[in-house]
Motif scaffolding. Sequence first.
Motif, PDB file in Angstrom:
ATOM      1  N   MET A  36      -0.163 -13.623   2.974  1.00  0.00           N
ATOM      2  CA  MET A  36      -1.252 -12.934   2.252  1.00  0.00           C
ATOM      3  C   MET A  36      -2.636 -13.478   2.612  1.00  0.00           C
ATOM      4  O   MET A  36      -3.591 -12.709   2.745  1.00  0.00           O
ATOM      5  CB  MET A  36      -1.037 -13.071   0.750  1.00  0.00           C
ATOM      6  CG  MET A  36       0.034 -12.160   0.228  1.00  0.00           C
ATOM      7  SD  MET A  36       0.140 -12.379  -1.544  1.00  0.00           S
ATOM      8  CE  MET A  36       1.042 -10.961  -2.018  1.00  0.00           C
ATOM      9  N   ASP A  37      -2.735 -14.802   2.754  1.00  0.00           N
ATOM     10  CA  ASP A  37      -4.055 -15.426   2.945  1.00  0.00           C
ATOM     11  C   ASP A  37      -4.794 -14.892   4.152  1.00  0.00           C
ATOM     12  O   ASP A  37      -5.975 -14.573   4.078  1.00  0.00           O
ATOM     13  CB  ASP A  37      -3.899 -16.947   3.095  1.00  0.00           C
ATOM     14  CG  ASP A  37      -4.014 -17.624   1.756  1.00  0.00           C
ATOM     15  OD1 ASP A  37      -4.278 -16.901   0.765  1.00  0.00           O
ATOM     16  OD2 ASP A  37      -3.834 -18.856   1.700  1.00  0.00           O
ATOM     17  N   ALA A  41     -14.108   1.153   5.168  1.00  0.00           N
ATOM     18  CA  ALA A  41     -13.040   1.558   4.244  1.00  0.00           C
ATOM     19  C   ALA A  41     -12.777   0.473   3.203  1.00  0.00           C
ATOM     20  O   ALA A  41     -13.122  -0.690   3.396  1.00  0.00           O
ATOM     21  CB  ALA A  41     -11.757   1.832   5.033  1.00  0.00           C
ATOM     22  N   THR A  42     -12.135   0.875   2.109  1.00  0.00           N
ATOM     23  CA  THR A  42     -11.524  -0.074   1.180  1.00  0.00           C
ATOM     24  C   THR A  42     -10.114  -0.286   1.705  1.00  0.00           C
ATOM     25  O   THR A  42      -9.382   0.689   1.921  1.00  0.00           O
ATOM     26  CB  THR A  42     -11.460   0.522  -0.242  1.00  0.00           C
ATOM     27  OG1 THR A  42     -12.795   0.744  -0.688  1.00  0.00           O
ATOM     28  CG2 THR A  42     -10.726  -0.404  -1.197  1.00  0.00           C
ATOM     29  N   VAL A  43      -9.729  -1.551   1.938  1.00  0.00           N
ATOM     30  CA  VAL A  43      -8.460  -1.804   2.627  1.00  0.00           C
ATOM     31  C   VAL A  43      -7.435  -2.466   1.705  1.00  0.00           C
ATOM     32  O   VAL A  43      -7.729  -3.476   1.059  1.00  0.00           O
ATOM     33  CB  VAL A  43      -8.681  -2.680   3.885  1.00  0.00           C
ATOM     34  CG1 VAL A  43      -7.346  -2.995   4.555  1.00  0.00           C
ATOM     35  CG2 VAL A  43      -9.618  -1.978   4.863  1.00  0.00           C
ATOM     36  N   ILE A  44      -6.237  -1.865   1.680  1.00  0.00           N
ATOM     37  CA  ILE A  44      -5.096  -2.458   0.976  1.00  0.00           C
ATOM     38  C   ILE A  44      -4.082  -2.869   2.046  1.00  0.00           C
ATOM     39  O   ILE A  44      -3.687  -2.037   2.869  1.00  0.00           O
ATOM     40  CB  ILE A  44      -4.415  -1.436   0.031  1.00  0.00           C
ATOM     41  CG1 ILE A  44      -5.427  -0.854  -0.964  1.00  0.00           C
ATOM     42  CG2 ILE A  44      -3.236  -2.091  -0.697  1.00  0.00           C
ATOM     43  CD1 ILE A  44      -4.848   0.302  -1.815  1.00  0.00           C
ATOM     44  N   GLY A  45      -3.670  -4.134   2.055  1.00  0.00           N
ATOM     45  CA  GLY A  45      -2.690  -4.598   3.034  1.00  0.00           C
ATOM     46  C   GLY A  45      -1.364  -4.903   2.373  1.00  0.00           C
ATOM     47  O   GLY A  45      -1.325  -5.393   1.240  1.00  0.00           O
ATOM     48  N   THR A  46      -0.250  -4.590   3.072  1.00  0.00           N
ATOM     49  CA  THR A  46       1.064  -5.004   2.575  1.00  0.00           C
ATOM     50  C   THR A  46       1.645  -6.037   3.543  1.00  0.00           C
ATOM     51  O   THR A  46       1.388  -5.969   4.756  1.00  0.00           O
ATOM     52  CB  THR A  46       2.054  -3.827   2.481  1.00  0.00           C
ATOM     53  OG1 THR A  46       2.351  -3.344   3.795  1.00  0.00           O
ATOM     54  CG2 THR A  46       1.506  -2.699   1.641  1.00  0.00           C
ATOM     55  N   VAL A  47       2.388  -7.006   2.997  1.00  0.00           N
ATOM     56  CA  VAL A  47       3.037  -8.040   3.822  1.00  0.00           C
ATOM     57  C   VAL A  47       4.450  -8.283   3.283  1.00  0.00           C
ATOM     58  O   VAL A  47       4.739  -7.937   2.133  1.00  0.00           O
ATOM     59  CB  VAL A  47       2.248  -9.376   3.800  1.00  0.00           C
ATOM     60  CG1 VAL A  47       0.925  -9.248   4.544  1.00  0.00           C
ATOM     61  CG2 VAL A  47       2.003  -9.862   2.377  1.00  0.00           C
ATOM     62  N   GLY A  48       5.283  -8.932   4.107  1.00  0.00           N
ATOM     63  CA  GLY A  48       6.673  -9.151   3.721  1.00  0.00           C
ATOM     64  C   GLY A  48       6.933 -10.493   3.075  1.00  0.00           C
ATOM     65  O   GLY A  48       8.053 -10.756   2.639  1.00  0.00           O
ATOM     66  N   SER A  49       5.914 -11.380   3.016  1.00  0.00           N
ATOM     67  CA  SER A  49       6.104 -12.667   2.335  1.00  0.00           C
ATOM     68  C   SER A  49       4.755 -13.167   1.834  1.00  0.00           C
ATOM     69  O   SER A  49       3.717 -12.871   2.437  1.00  0.00           O
ATOM     70  CB  SER A  49       6.726 -13.698   3.277  1.00  0.00           C
ATOM     71  OG  SER A  49       5.815 -14.011   4.295  1.00  0.00           O
ATOM     72  N   ASP A  50       4.802 -13.944   0.728  1.00  0.00           N
ATOM     73  CA  ASP A  50       3.551 -14.417   0.121  1.00  0.00           C
ATOM     74  C   ASP A  50       2.739 -15.266   1.094  1.00  0.00           C
ATOM     75  O   ASP A  50       1.509 -15.261   1.062  1.00  0.00           O
ATOM     76  CB  ASP A  50       3.857 -15.246  -1.141  1.00  0.00           C
ATOM     77  CG  ASP A  50       4.353 -14.358  -2.286  1.00  0.00           C
ATOM     78  OD1 ASP A  50       4.362 -13.115  -2.097  1.00  0.00           O
ATOM     79  OD2 ASP A  50       4.736 -14.904  -3.341  1.00  0.00           O
TER      80      ASP A  50
END
Length: 326
Positions: free
Chosen positions: A178-179, A166-175
Amino acid sequence: MKAMLCKAWGGPDDLVFEETDDPKAGKGEVVIDIHASGVNFPDILLIGGKYQFKPDFPFSPGMEVGGIVSEVGEGVTAVKPGDRVMAMTMTGGGFAEKCVTPERKVFKLPDGVSFEQAAGFPVTYGTTYHALKDRAELKAGEVLLVHGASGGVGLNAVELGKLMGATVIGTVGSDAKMDIVRQYGADHVFNYSDKSIRETVKELTGGQGADVIYDPVGGDAFDESLRCINWGGRLLVVGFASGRIPEAKANLVLLKQCQIVGVFWGAWTEKFPDGCRAQFDELLGWCAEGKINPHISMRFPLADSPEALKALAARKATGKVIVNVR
Ligand SMILES: NC(=O)c1ccc[n+]([C@@H]2O[C@H](COP(=O)([O-])OP(=O)(O)OC[C@H]3O[C@@H](n4cnc5c(N)ncnc54)[C@H](OP(=O)(O)O)[C@@H]3O)[C@@H](O)[C@H]2O)c1
């Protein structure tokens, strides 16, 4: 043995560390000397009396362990004393020096998979693989949106989603989170506390939206998901870490001809133990080959296991938190 016990519904600080009787293996059961235990968000619900199961007091939290078989009950054939294993203890028992669990919930470890990896494995990889493969039928080339993408189940969804093409998009609650999501292969990551989920996902998908949405967060993340799901998409209801159980607007489900799909992995493992074993054979094989690897961000000794639960509740951890018992 020593165990971290829950004697009344409450929070991590209400747990009591004390000496208790060693468990014994009944018919069809296996006793394990625990080396490491995985920490999961449901442990917090379990000790608060807010989970689907309510064990009798006293019990210890901890739903997954890695260790060595010390005793087997009558009729057990799959494992023997001395075997290195991974096991599920779904109604608790993992924050202790020993646990007892039915044979069907015990899996031999391949060479190369450590006790820590085993402890951080069954609940999150099991849930996520069942969700993506069986419930969403995720296909190579589809867009997978993962909420809470740096968390226990979330990071596994990123990793397995990439492995499934899949092409994956992730969401997170703080910068700061992200890494790790990028390191686990996400094509795009954004912070949902300062960017609109619906606008960002539409931008990233040329207006189409995501084909499969993996949602362990609920609340606003779920509401927004129904606004950026593709035609024929599947929205996986995995959990409500945000604390709010959302309600779906049926007109949006109609307009996108999409499906809202429930995931209750623990119940599925009870109904389909053979399917569960087959998936773990595949997943543990991938782990031994180095294709998947649980990310462990925090480790605590057994005596400090309430701190492990507090770290998870405070959104401080990424991937897995492990309690080292031996
Ligand atoms: N359906 C099933 O069979 C099944 C199986 C296992 C787990 N679950 C559920 O899946 C959810 C996640 O479990 P997990 O063990 O992966 O937990 P986790 O490691 O703590 O991950 C949860 C993620 O949710 C996000 N989050 C958003 N709001 C939050 C809040 N108010 N408090 C805490 N986290 C918040 C956090 O990411 P950000 O900080 O980046 O937002 C965090 O990384 C839980 O609801 C759990 O009950 C369901």
